[in-house]
Scaffold this motif. Structure first.
Motif, PDB file in Angstrom:
ATOM      1  N   THR A  95       0.838  -1.200   0.000  1.00  0.00           N
ATOM      2  CA  THR A  95       0.000   0.000   0.000  1.00  0.00           C
ATOM      3  C   THR A  95       0.868   1.243   0.000  1.00  0.00           C
ATOM      4  O   THR A  95       0.607   2.207  -0.742  1.00  0.00           O
ATOM      5  N   GLU A  98       2.288   1.918  -3.403  1.00  0.00           N
ATOM      6  CA  GLU A  98       1.274   2.495  -4.299  1.00  0.00           C
ATOM      7  C   GLU A  98       1.049   3.979  -4.010  1.00  0.00           C
ATOM      8  O   GLU A  98       0.913   4.786  -4.941  1.00  0.00           O
ATOM      9  N   LEU A  99       1.041   4.348  -2.728  1.00  0.00           N
ATOM     10  CA  LEU A  99       0.714   5.722  -2.341  1.00  0.00           C
ATOM     11  C   LEU A  99       1.877   6.688  -2.491  1.00  0.00           C
ATOM     12  O   LEU A  99       1.679   7.868  -2.802  1.00  0.00           O
ATOM     13  N   ALA A 105       3.555  12.359  -5.742  1.00  0.00           N
ATOM     14  CA  ALA A 105       2.868  11.957  -4.516  1.00  0.00           C
ATOM     15  C   ALA A 105       3.197  12.913  -3.373  1.00  0.00           C
ATOM     16  O   ALA A 105       4.363  13.208  -3.099  1.00  0.00           O
ATOM     17  N   LEU A 141      -3.040  12.712  -1.694  1.00  0.00           N
ATOM     18  CA  LEU A 141      -3.616  11.940  -0.606  1.00  0.00           C
ATOM     19  C   LEU A 141      -3.848  12.884   0.571  1.00  0.00           C
ATOM     20  O   LEU A 141      -3.047  13.793   0.811  1.00  0.00           O
ATOM     21  N   ALA A 160      -6.515   7.681   5.550  1.00  0.00           N
ATOM     22  CA  ALA A 160      -6.052   8.305   4.317  1.00  0.00           C
ATOM     23  C   ALA A 160      -7.182   8.330   3.296  1.00  0.00           C
ATOM     24  O   ALA A 160      -7.801   7.286   3.023  1.00  0.00           O
ATOM     25  N   THR A 162      -8.620   9.644  -0.619  1.00  0.00           N
ATOM     26  CA  THR A 162      -8.257  10.059  -1.970  1.00  0.00           C
ATOM     27  C   THR A 162      -8.873  11.437  -2.248  1.00  0.00           C
ATOM     28  O   THR A 162      -9.871  11.819  -1.611  1.00  0.00           O
ATOM     29  N   ARG A 196      -6.055   1.572   4.268  1.00  0.00           N
ATOM     30  CA  ARG A 196      -5.723   2.996   4.366  1.00  0.00           C
ATOM     31  C   ARG A 196      -6.035   3.578   5.746  1.00  0.00           C
ATOM     32  O   ARG A 196      -6.056   4.799   5.910  1.00  0.00           O
TER      33      ARG A 196
END
Length: 350
Positions: A95, A98-99, A105, A141, A160, A162, A196
């Motif tokens: 995870t 990915e974030l 980011a 995020l 978290a 989106t 998340r």
């Protein structure tokens, strides 16, 4: 670190010319954001395997200081965005990958538990309104703390979101740090999967990179107070650089010594940062008494720096009252940055 400081020094004159524009827009222009992405300034606490450039705490603070001396809003936004990398190991590794791996980011959010959460199959439903989400303009995020009722008790958990789950309320109206877009964020019954939800400071996987591992051993309070303080340290230094250029400086007499005092406070600040870094580099548990010494020491140094600036500002004449003057913007940015709750000075009694 030297290459980053060199890049900042090379860009500083052009960035300073944009200070009034940043303040007028209330956000960072796209080309400055692109410069931040290019140099991975939001990734100073992200592991190399996720495209980060993890940087030892003392060097990181110098980067934030230099950027803040260039422009307060710029320094504030970079320190806030970079600090979000501290959360990476609090997620499951895939995870986190990915974030945090995307080039652009960056996290915006709030640590105040102003929301409510409840468990549902597969995750949580979260609602709330949180203030001061600096960098909301470009965040990929959003993170925030909320109160979760679990086993009959209320606990604080971090979640978290989106960008599509977040509504931004443009209500940032402070007289300083105007370019930070530190607006409120609203979440209404958003579903957050278990992947998340996280606990700040809980390292869930083995970080093998030495610098990144040491960064994640820092107590969150130490990271927060030192990075937030670095902005004020840079602004106080810049105030006196600009004050020396004004004719009124020559009339100040012994008050000129306040510039030397601020330089001394800056040196002590970095001694405390080195002290904190030495503990986490050694890999031992951070002593609670030492943590408190460092936190209170940093707060006192920022408070003393702000007091020195205020003392001199009062005798600098009418020119410094004009909002178009760079020294005025620096003063307002310093007053705003130093109001953060993490920098609240110790109580001195009645």
């Amino acid at each position: 670190m030297d290459s980053l400081l060199a890049a900042i020094a090379a860009k500083a004159p052009a960035l300073r010319e944009r200070g009034a524009e940043i303040e007028r827009l209330g956000r960072l222009p796209e080309d400055i954001l692109e410069w931040i992405y290019e140099h991975r300034l939001f990734k100073l606490l992200v592991p190399e395997e996720f495209g980060g450039r993890p940087t030892p705490l003392p060097e990181m603070l110098r980067i934030f200081e230099e950027l803040s001396a260039v422009d307060g809003s710029l320094g504030w936004l970079v320190h806030i965005g970079a600090a979000g990398g501290y959360f990476a190991p609090s997620f499951a590794k895939e995870t986190a990958r990915e974030l945090f791996t995307p080039r652009e980011a960056v996290i915006a959010g709030s640590g105040y538990p102003a929301g409510r959460a409840r468990r549902v199959p597969g995750g949580y439903r979260v609602s709330g309104r949180w203030r001061y989400a600096s960098g909301a303009q470009y965040a990929t995020l959003f993170t925030a703390n909320a109160i979760l009722e679990e086993d009959g008790q209320e606990v604080v958990r971090a979640f978290a979101f989106t960008p599509d789950q977040v509504q931004i309320i443009e209500d940032w109206g402070a007289y300083g740090l105007k370019g930070t877009a530190s607006n409120s964020m609203v979440v209404n019954d958003a579903f957050v999967p278990e992947s998340r939800a996280f606990t700040v400071g809980n390292v869930r996987w083995a970080v093998t990179e030495p610098v990144a591992a040491a960064l994640y051993r820092l107590p969150f309070e130490i990271l927060a107070v030192t990075t937030i303080a670095s902005v004020s340290i840079g602004l106080a230094r810049r105030f006196f650089e600009l004050a020396r250029e004004l004719p009124r400086w020559e009339t100040l007499g012994t008050r000129q010594r306040q510039a030397d005092a601020v330089a001394e406070y800056r040196g002590l600040f970095y001694l405390l940062a080195e002290r904190a870094w030495s503990h986490v580099q050694a890999g031992a548990e951070f002593p609670a008494t030492e943590k408190e010494v460092i936190i209170q020491g940093v707060r006192r140094l920022v408070s003393a720096s702000v007091a020195a600036v205020q003392d001199v500002f009062a005798y600098m004449g009418m020119r410094v009252l004009w909002e178009t003057e760079p020294i005025n913007r620096v003063y307002r940015d310093l007053q705003t940055a130093s109001q953060h709750i993490f920098l609240r000075p110790p109580e001195t009694g009645a």
